[in-house]
Design a protein around this motif. Structure first.
Motif, PDB file in Angstrom:
ATOM      1  N   LEU A 380       0.835  -1.199   0.000  1.00 14.72           N
ATOM      2  CA  LEU A 380       0.000   0.000   0.000  1.00 14.72           C
ATOM      3  C   LEU A 380       0.870   1.250   0.000  1.00 14.72           C
ATOM      4  N   TYR A 381       1.968   1.218   0.751  1.00 15.02           N
ATOM      5  CA  TYR A 381       2.877   2.366   0.772  1.00 15.02           C
ATOM      6  C   TYR A 381       3.429   2.659  -0.621  1.00 15.02           C
ATOM      7  N   VAL A 382       3.903   1.622  -1.298  1.00 21.82           N
ATOM      8  CA  VAL A 382       4.522   1.827  -2.613  1.00 21.82           C
ATOM      9  C   VAL A 382       3.501   2.357  -3.611  1.00 21.82           C
ATOM     10  N   ILE A 383       2.279   1.828  -3.593  1.00 20.87           N
ATOM     11  CA  ILE A 383       1.251   2.284  -4.530  1.00 20.87           C
ATOM     12  C   ILE A 383       0.919   3.751  -4.290  1.00 20.87           C
ATOM     13  N   LEU A 384       0.769   4.129  -3.039  1.00 24.24           N
ATOM     14  CA  LEU A 384       0.446   5.524  -2.737  1.00 24.24           C
ATOM     15  C   LEU A 384       1.605   6.452  -3.094  1.00 24.24           C
ATOM     16  N   ILE A 385       2.832   5.986  -2.911  1.00 21.17           N
ATOM     17  CA  ILE A 385       3.988   6.793  -3.330  1.00 21.17           C
ATOM     18  C   ILE A 385       3.960   7.005  -4.839  1.00 21.17           C
ATOM     19  N   SER A 448      -1.462  10.366   5.492  1.00 20.35           N
ATOM     20  CA  SER A 448      -0.790  11.572   5.005  1.00 20.35           C
ATOM     21  C   SER A 448      -0.541  11.501   3.505  1.00 20.35           C
ATOM     22  N   ASN A 449      -0.227  10.306   2.981  1.00 18.44           N
ATOM     23  CA  ASN A 449      -0.019  10.186   1.541  1.00 18.44           C
ATOM     24  C   ASN A 449      -1.323  10.274   0.766  1.00 18.44           C
ATOM     25  N   CYS A 450      -2.391   9.687   1.295  1.00 18.07           N
ATOM     26  CA  CYS A 450      -3.700   9.829   0.652  1.00 18.07           C
ATOM     27  C   CYS A 450      -4.118  11.294   0.598  1.00 18.07           C
ATOM     28  N   MET A 506      -6.333  12.178  13.300  1.00 20.33           N
ATOM     29  CA  MET A 506      -6.476  11.597  11.965  1.00 20.33           C
ATOM     30  C   MET A 506      -7.854  11.889  11.390  1.00 20.33           C
ATOM     31  N   HIS A 507      -8.904  11.740  12.192  1.00 19.72           N
ATOM     32  CA  HIS A 507     -10.256  12.030  11.698  1.00 19.72           C
ATOM     33  C   HIS A 507     -10.432  13.522  11.421  1.00 19.72           C
ATOM     34  N   GLY A 508      -9.868  14.361  12.274  1.00 20.11           N
ATOM     35  CA  GLY A 508      -9.980  15.793  12.036  1.00 20.11           C
ATOM     36  C   GLY A 508      -9.283  16.219  10.759  1.00 20.11           C
ATOM     37  N   GLU A 509      -8.094  15.706  10.522  1.00 17.48           N
ATOM     38  CA  GLU A 509      -7.353  16.054   9.309  1.00 17.48           C
ATOM     39  C   GLU A 509      -8.070  15.538   8.070  1.00 17.48           C
ATOM     40  N   ALA A 510      -8.636  14.330   8.167  1.00 15.56           N
ATOM     41  CA  ALA A 510      -9.387  13.786   7.036  1.00 15.56           C
ATOM     42  C   ALA A 510     -10.608  14.642   6.723  1.00 15.56           C
TER      43      ALA A 510
END
Length: 696
Positions: A380-385, A448-450, A506-510
């Motif tokens: 998942l990390y690599v795909i989002l990068i 953060s990447n999303c 996390m919910h607030g930032e989203a």
């Protein structure tokens, strides 16, 4: 260094460097994907692994011709001519019966070997009746015993493939297990289980990899190994020898445009001088970029494919530029989105609730090591990068929403999606990943990447698909309601700005990110093209207005959203002819100019009133999230690469001493650390095995 000098002398005489020759061969195998020779051991590996996947599970190929479960992965997507879901019922290694003309007593089961011959099988505990009379669940022992016999007689298959079938597929809900097990077969299962415990088989995350070209997969892994090891340019402040394979990739050329002179950096390189300098006799590494890009389109859904695409984009600037200039990036991005989609499946604790029972919201099942919808979270990390790398180019955002259209997305389950832009497809999948992360993983790096990808695309959102508009509104409201619950549990004290270490943060930032997406999508230059989002906001106006008025959400100016909702209400009341959804939508479309004028409102005198969406997006796109590698990327990529090699690529062909593996965390290590931290996942806390790249 003596070896390097000897190799330099040899390469000077030959005129070709060894790194270039190796990379050239591996890249050509990656592109061509040659099938193994007929009657070869490799050919039998290919056929037998497919037989295990088809005969030991009730999983069938989806509409796009690939499996949906993460325990079975195709190394390359099927080509169009073979992409037929109906072929899932036909085994590549079928169980055959003798001819109808033969006597029934001699009707023995045979297994086709992929050659002109077939081997008749009969042994103790083996049924010799017509196989067609058996149900699939009762026939499971037939292929397994057949495989064992083949393995013991002609050495076509090691026992590890059968062990893989029982340990990986056997623990899945779709596995077909025998109902009536004979004494001999029960003893066989016990031996396999004992062997698994002795060999530490379950210490790694294993999957069944179905490949059509073993040499292509091995060459891909070799490219990754030689190019990702020893990448440091300096050691203890001193200039170090450079990785010669990355030097060759840095000068990779496109064979379609001839041989251009590429200047190479030679300081401290391990390469011979003849291939480092501008020697006219030196031939730079080259390959057809068109064929290479199409090859990535077939393998980017796999972990090896995504890693190789990442390596090529960062190590070969010429290839990266050619990819950025393409108008068909959906060929590689759609497979990446497919992997993200099936890696973010959430299940409730009571999925089989009786009819008529009261509907209750149930918590999601906690992910265990055996039921995760992905093999490794690093995928998942690599795909989002990769998505972040693509999205940091402004032209990608414009083209993904306005030029690249996808006729149909066959693998999307919640709704039949047709005629959707690539940008809308990225948005709906990322919304799903964020929801999955907030409920299951709690991984701040994923979030953060999303968020970075969404904000990079936000200035270019136009012609948003109606389903995506509805999902964006719904996810925003759901996330905010959960945020209010977490805020109350925290005593009403809001989170610190930019804090993603807590669920509240996390919910607030989203929530704030979703509101920024909505705000950018309904600005004056885009409101006419995003009328479906206006209607979705109108339907949920009560909740949306509460969100915009909440103190924690007012960091950005959200007045344009509430003003637009009020203006849309006025338009429908003044010009609407009915109260149906279709009539309301038609009214908004007919009088969208009034929505546009109201949205621009106070901005007329203080903005430049851009003439196009592109120029208007430029004003919003001053802040762009970009990807930058850390100084020591090997900390993440080398352990992950070896994890893929051990658990996926060579799982059925090579035996590893798993108890001695130190380069990446084993399952029991992860479970122990998670238990000590009081959680079932290993993403919430940093551990000694935490090698997550911090790149946003």
């Amino acid at each position: 260094r003596q070896n390097y000098r000897a190799q330099q002398q040899h390469d000077n005489n030959v005129g070709v460097s060894e790194p270039m020759a190796l990379l050239s061969a591996c890249l050509n195998w990656l592109v061509e994907r040659p099938a193994p020779p007929r009657r070869s051991i490799a050919s039998h590996y290919v056929e037998l692994t497919k037989a295990v996947a088809q005969q030991m599970t009730d999983l069938v190929l989806s509409n796009d011709g690939m499996y949906e479960d993460s325990c079975i992965v195709m190394a390359a997507a099927p080509t169009n001519e073979h992409n037929d879901a109906s072929s899932s019922s036909v085994s590549t290694l079928p169980l055959q019966t003798a001819s109808d003309d033969a006597p029934i007593s001699n009707n023995l089961t045979t297994v086709a070997l992929g050659t002109d011959d077939s081997v008749a099988l009969s042994s103790k505990g083996h049924n010799t009746r017509d196989v067609s009379s058996f149900k699939k669940r009762s026939i499971v022992l037939q292929p397994i015993r057949s495989i064992l016999l083949l393995s013991s007689t002609v050495l076509l298959l090691p026992i590890r493939l059968v062990r893989l079938a029982f340990t990986v597929l056997g623990r899945k809900e779709h596995a077909i297990l025998p109902e009536d097990v004979s004494k001999d077969d029960h003893s066989l299962f016990q031996q396999i289980q004992t062997n698994c415990e002795k060999s530490s088989w379950n210490k790694t995350n294993n999957i069944l990899l179905l490949t059509d070209s073993p040499i292509a997969d091995l060459s891909t892994a070799l490219i990754l190994l030689v190019s990702n090891n020893y990448r440091a340019h300096s050691v203890n402040g001193r200039t170090a020898l450079r990785n010669p394979f990355r030097v060759e990739l840095a000068s990779l050329n496109d064979t379609r445009w001839g041989k251009d002179d590429i200047s190479r950096q030679t300081d401290g390189s391990l390469l011979p001088m003849s291939s480092n300098t501008g020697d006219s006799q030196a031939t730079p590494l080259s390959i057809n970029f068109e064929l290479l890009f199409k090859a990535f389109g077939r393998i980017s859904h796999t972990e090896l494919g995504a890693l190789t695409l990442y390596t090529m984009l960062l190590s070969s600037p010429i290839f990266a530029e050619s990819v950025a200039a393409r108008s068909d990036l959906d060929l590689v991005i759609i497979p990446l989105l497919r992997s993200l989609y099936f890696s973010s499946v959430m299940k409730h604790n009571n999925p089989f609730q009786k009819k008529g029972a009261s509907v209750q919201k149930t918590p999601f099942q906690q992910l265990s090591q055996t039921d995760k919808p992905y093999r490794s979270q690093s995928q998942l990390y690599v795909i989002l990068i990769l998505l972040l790398i693509f999205s940091q180019d402004p032209s990608f955002g414009r083209d993904s929403f306005r030029r690249v259209s996808i006729p149909e997305v066959k693998w999307y389950k919640e709704r039949q999606i047709k005629s959707i832009s690539l940008g809308s497809m990225i948005l709906v999948v990322l919304l799903r990943v964020i929801t999955f992360n907030l409920n299951m993983l709690h991984d701040e790096f994923l979030l953060s990447n999303c968020i970075a990808v969404l904000l990079n695309l936000s200035p270019h959102i136009v012609q948003l698909h109606k389903y995506v508009a509805t999902r964006l509104t719904f996810v925003t409201i759901s996330c905010f309601k959960r945020y209010l619950v977490l805020l109350a549990e925290n005593g009403g004290i809001p989170e610190e700005e930019g804090d993603l270490s807590s669920m509240l943060g996390m919910h607030g930032e989203a929530c704030r990110t979703f509101l920024q997406l909505i705000k950018h999508s309904v600005r004056p230059k885009c409101v006419e093209d995003n009328i479906h989002l206006v209607y979705a906001l109108l339907v949920e106006q009560r909740d949306i207005q509460k969100i915009c008025q909440h103190a924690s959400m007012k960091q950005g100016d959200l007045a344009p959203i509430t003003d637009l909702i009020q203006r849309a209400n006025d338009v429908i009341q003044q010009h609407g002819t009915g109260r149906s959804a279709a009539e309301a939508m038609q009214t908004l479309k007919s009088y969208s100019a009034e929505l546009k004028s109201s949205s621009s409102g106070d901005n007329r005198g203080r903005t430049s009133s851009a003439d196009s969406i592109a120029s208007d997006a430029t004003d919003l796109g001053n802040l762009t999230f970009t990807y930058e590698e850390e100084a020591d990327p090997e900390v993440f990529f080398v352990p992950y690469l070896w994890d893929v090699i051990v658990g996926a690529l060579t799982i059925s062909t090579l035996e590893w001493s798993r108890e001695k593996i130190l380069v990446f965390p084993l399952n029991e290590d992860t479970d122990t650390l998670s238990h000590e931290n009081g959680t079932n996942n290993n993403a919430a806390e940093k551990t000694e095995f935490d090698n997550t790249p911090d790149v946003v």
